[in-house]
Motif scaffolding. Sequence first.
Motif, PDB file in Angstrom:
ATOM      1  N   LYS A  61     -23.851  27.132  53.070  1.00 13.15           N
ATOM      2  CA  LYS A  61     -23.218  25.752  53.369  1.00 13.15           C
ATOM      3  C   LYS A  61     -21.555  25.500  53.224  1.00 13.15           C
ATOM      4  CE  LYS A  61     -27.476  23.327  52.934  1.00 13.15           C
ATOM      5  NZ  LYS A  61     -28.431  22.245  51.986  1.00 13.15           N
ATOM      6  N   THR A  62     -21.187  26.210  52.105  1.00 10.92           N
ATOM      7  CA  THR A  62     -19.855  25.900  51.532  1.00 10.92           C
ATOM      8  C   THR A  62     -18.872  27.064  51.923  1.00 10.92           C
ATOM      9  OG1 THR A  62     -20.416  26.743  49.515  1.00 10.92           O
ATOM     10  CG2 THR A  62     -20.662  24.250  49.868  1.00 10.92           C
ATOM     11  N   LEU A  63     -19.265  28.152  52.837  1.00 17.00           N
ATOM     12  CA  LEU A  63     -18.528  29.436  53.108  1.00 17.00           C
ATOM     13  C   LEU A  63     -17.364  29.108  53.520  1.00 17.00           C
ATOM     14  CD1 LEU A  63     -19.171  32.255  52.922  1.00 17.00           C
ATOM     15  CD2 LEU A  63     -19.798  32.337  55.283  1.00 17.00           C
ATOM     16  N   ASN A  64     -17.174  28.299  54.606  1.00 17.39           N
ATOM     17  CA  ASN A  64     -15.512  28.001  54.749  1.00 17.39           C
ATOM     18  C   ASN A  64     -14.841  27.168  53.960  1.00 17.39           C
ATOM     19  OD1 ASN A  64     -16.082  30.098  56.932  1.00 17.39           O
ATOM     20  ND2 ASN A  64     -17.075  28.340  58.327  1.00 17.39           N
ATOM     21  N   LYS A  65     -15.283  26.457  53.126  1.00 17.90           N
ATOM     22  CA  LYS A  65     -14.557  25.718  52.085  1.00 17.90           C
ATOM     23  C   LYS A  65     -13.721  26.432  51.008  1.00 17.90           C
ATOM     24  CE  LYS A  65     -17.476  21.365  52.824  1.00 17.90           C
ATOM     25  NZ  LYS A  65     -18.445  20.729  51.950  1.00 17.90           N
ATOM     26  N   GLU A  66     -12.701  26.244  50.746  1.00 16.38           N
ATOM     27  CA  GLU A  66     -11.865  26.881  49.784  1.00 16.38           C
ATOM     28  C   GLU A  66     -12.707  26.574  48.287  1.00 16.38           C
ATOM     29  OE1 GLU A  66      -7.366  27.556  47.821  1.00 16.38           O
ATOM     30  OE2 GLU A  66      -7.724  26.593  49.905  1.00 16.38           O
ATOM     31  N   ASN A  67     -12.844  27.670  47.573  1.00 16.55           N
ATOM     32  CA  ASN A  67     -13.348  27.492  46.184  1.00 16.55           C
ATOM     33  C   ASN A  67     -12.130  27.475  45.286  1.00 16.55           C
ATOM     34  OD1 ASN A  67     -14.603  27.136  43.876  1.00 16.55           O
ATOM     35  ND2 ASN A  67     -16.409  28.537  44.369  1.00 16.55           N
ATOM     36  N   LYS A  68     -11.657  26.570  44.587  1.00 11.04           N
ATOM     37  CA  LYS A  68     -10.581  26.583  43.705  1.00 11.04           C
ATOM     38  C   LYS A  68     -10.736  27.404  42.262  1.00 11.04           C
ATOM     39  CE  LYS A  68      -8.537  22.515  45.443  1.00 11.04           C
ATOM     40  NZ  LYS A  68      -8.135  21.147  45.089  1.00 11.04           N
ATOM     41  N   LYS A  69     -12.157  27.501  42.067  1.00  6.67           N
ATOM     42  CA  LYS A  69     -12.690  28.060  40.858  1.00  6.67           C
ATOM     43  C   LYS A  69     -12.576  29.615  41.050  1.00  6.67           C
ATOM     44  CE  LYS A  69     -15.747  24.583  39.133  1.00  6.67           C
ATOM     45  NZ  LYS A  69     -17.323  24.467  38.960  1.00  6.67           N
ATOM     46  N   ILE A  70     -12.987  30.000  42.074  1.00  6.77           N
ATOM     47  CA  ILE A  70     -12.822  31.527  42.336  1.00  6.77           C
ATOM     48  C   ILE A  70     -11.285  31.930  42.368  1.00  6.77           C
ATOM     49  CG2 ILE A  70     -13.029  33.519  44.016  1.00  6.77           C
ATOM     50  CD1 ILE A  70     -15.894  31.983  44.509  1.00  6.77           C
ATOM     51  N   THR A  71     -10.467  31.048  43.084  1.00 10.64           N
ATOM     52  CA  THR A  71      -9.144  31.410  43.020  1.00 10.64           C
ATOM     53  C   THR A  71      -8.521  31.328  41.589  1.00 10.64           C
ATOM     54  OG1 THR A  71      -8.965  30.109  45.327  1.00 10.64           O
ATOM     55  CG2 THR A  71      -7.042  30.523  44.166  1.00 10.64           C
ATOM     56  N   LEU A  72      -8.629  30.313  40.875  1.00  9.68           N
ATOM     57  CA  LEU A  72      -8.187  30.403  39.542  1.00  9.68           C
ATOM     58  C   LEU A  72      -8.639  31.588  38.836  1.00  9.68           C
ATOM     59  CD1 LEU A  72      -8.460  26.654  38.611  1.00  9.68           C
ATOM     60  CD2 LEU A  72      -6.319  28.052  38.874  1.00  9.68           C
ATOM     61  N   MET A  73      -9.867  32.159  38.982  1.00  3.64           N
ATOM     62  CA  MET A  73     -10.372  33.194  38.221  1.00  3.64           C
ATOM     63  C   MET A  73      -9.713  34.547  38.611  1.00  3.64           C
ATOM     64  SD  MET A  73     -14.182  34.836  38.090  1.00  3.64           S
ATOM     65  CE  MET A  73     -14.032  35.646  39.728  1.00  3.64           C
ATOM     66  N   LEU A  74      -9.376  34.691  39.942  1.00  2.00           N
ATOM     67  CA  LEU A  74      -8.617  35.783  40.287  1.00  2.00           C
ATOM     68  C   LEU A  74      -7.178  35.837  40.096  1.00  2.00           C
ATOM     69  CD1 LEU A  74     -10.682  36.290  43.972  1.00  2.00           C
ATOM     70  CD2 LEU A  74     -10.866  37.358  41.715  1.00  2.00           C
ATOM     71  N   ALA A  75      -6.556  34.870  39.598  1.00  2.00           N
ATOM     72  CA  ALA A  75      -5.275  34.793  39.192  1.00  2.00           C
ATOM     73  C   ALA A  75      -5.255  34.762  37.985  1.00  2.00           C
ATOM     74  CB  ALA A  75      -4.675  33.083  39.493  1.00  2.00           C
ATOM     75  N   GLY A  76      -3.805  35.306  37.442  1.00  2.00           N
ATOM     76  CA  GLY A  76      -3.563  35.352  36.154  1.00  2.00           C
ATOM     77  C   GLY A  76      -4.056  36.712  35.449  1.00  2.00           C
ATOM     78  N   ARG A  77      -4.482  36.550  34.193  1.00  2.00           N
ATOM     79  CA  ARG A  77      -4.839  37.832  33.467  1.00  2.00           C
ATOM     80  C   ARG A  77      -6.273  37.957  33.405  1.00  2.00           C
ATOM     81  NH1 ARG A  77      -3.858  37.212  26.988  1.00  2.00           N
ATOM     82  NH2 ARG A  77      -5.826  37.780  26.630  1.00  2.00           N
ATOM     83  N   THR A  78      -7.097  37.210  34.189  1.00  2.00           N
ATOM     84  CA  THR A  78      -8.399  37.152  34.146  1.00  2.00           C
ATOM     85  C   THR A  78      -9.208  38.532  34.561  1.00  2.00           C
ATOM     86  OG1 THR A  78      -8.865  34.783  34.227  1.00  2.00           O
ATOM     87  CG2 THR A  78     -10.829  36.166  34.767  1.00  2.00           C
ATOM     88  N   ILE A  82     -11.302  41.322  32.447  1.00  2.00           N
ATOM     89  CA  ILE A  82     -12.606  41.768  33.014  1.00  2.00           C
ATOM     90  C   ILE A  82     -12.752  43.317  33.252  1.00  2.00           C
ATOM     91  CG2 ILE A  82     -14.555  41.796  35.000  1.00  2.00           C
ATOM     92  CD1 ILE A  82     -13.530  38.709  35.334  1.00  2.00           C
ATOM     93  N   GLY A  83     -11.531  43.985  33.716  1.00  2.00           N
ATOM     94  CA  GLY A  83     -11.603  45.191  34.025  1.00  2.00           C
ATOM     95  C   GLY A  83     -11.445  45.998  32.681  1.00  2.00           C
ATOM     96  N   LEU A  84     -10.596  45.264  31.647  1.00  2.00           N
ATOM     97  CA  LEU A  84     -10.317  46.168  30.320  1.00  2.00           C
ATOM     98  C   LEU A  84     -11.901  46.252  29.766  1.00  2.00           C
ATOM     99  CD1 LEU A  84      -6.784  45.251  29.438  1.00  2.00           C
ATOM    100  CD2 LEU A  84      -7.501  47.627  29.795  1.00  2.00           C
ATOM    101  N   THR A  85     -12.448  45.164  29.585  1.00  2.00           N
ATOM    102  CA  THR A  85     -13.657  44.779  29.076  1.00  2.00           C
ATOM    103  C   THR A  85     -14.770  45.761  29.484  1.00  2.00           C
ATOM    104  OG1 THR A  85     -13.086  42.566  28.711  1.00  2.00           O
ATOM    105  CG2 THR A  85     -15.431  43.317  28.141  1.00  2.00           C
ATOM    106  N   VAL A  86     -14.877  45.967  30.697  1.00  2.00           N
ATOM    107  CA  VAL A  86     -15.690  46.619  31.102  1.00  2.00           C
ATOM    108  C   VAL A  86     -15.276  48.443  30.791  1.00  2.00           C
ATOM    109  CG1 VAL A  86     -16.689  48.151  33.624  1.00  2.00           C
ATOM    110  CG2 VAL A  86     -16.375  45.321  33.237  1.00  2.00           C
ATOM    111  N   LEU A  87     -14.141  48.690  30.928  1.00  2.00           N
ATOM    112  CA  LEU A  87     -13.716  49.948  30.447  1.00  2.00           C
ATOM    113  C   LEU A  87     -13.898  50.280  29.024  1.00  2.00           C
ATOM    114  CD1 LEU A  87     -10.301  50.528  32.583  1.00  2.00           C
ATOM    115  CD2 LEU A  87     -12.566  51.629  32.773  1.00  2.00           C
ATOM    116  N   LEU A  88     -13.792  49.295  28.204  1.00  2.00           N
ATOM    117  CA  LEU A  88     -13.875  49.482  26.820  1.00  2.00           C
ATOM    118  C   LEU A  88     -15.471  49.604  26.503  1.00  2.00           C
ATOM    119  CD1 LEU A  88     -11.280  47.038  25.364  1.00  2.00           C
ATOM    120  CD2 LEU A  88     -11.257  49.609  25.149  1.00  2.00           C
TER     121      LEU A  88
END
Length: 149
Positions: A61-78, A82-88
Amino acid sequence: MKIIKMGMPVFLILVSCLFLVGSFNLPKANLGNPNGPLYFPIGLSFLLLIFSVLYLFQELKTLNKENKKITLMLAGRTPKLIGLTVLLGVGYAFIFEIIGFLFSTVLFLGALLFVVNGKQKWKVNVIVTVCFSFLSWYAFSVLLGVSLP
């Protein structure tokens, strides 16, 4: 963005189907109701499947709406964290059997705390790492009598 939003419901549907198939392959009970051990895992698998399908429809239902939470999650050092935690975590799994619980936990937790907290809080990182590792080893090995590698 659409792949990220649709990925989790599809993954949960696949996991619930795998659990459902695995639940039907559980052995029958020798005493009492032979299907007794099957009821709980099958019920949980069906619930997970139902809620996963509902989650999928909700995301559609909300596929075409922009999700700000996902955008914020993909920005910065997050993503880096996540990648370093998985590798460790993978590294911890590989060295666990080789050098044992205590030393591998000190290395893993120390590296993880330095990644998250930075070098500025090195005293806190070292104290937490050593105390947690030793206390968890003591609790399992001495108090509970569980032999750790």
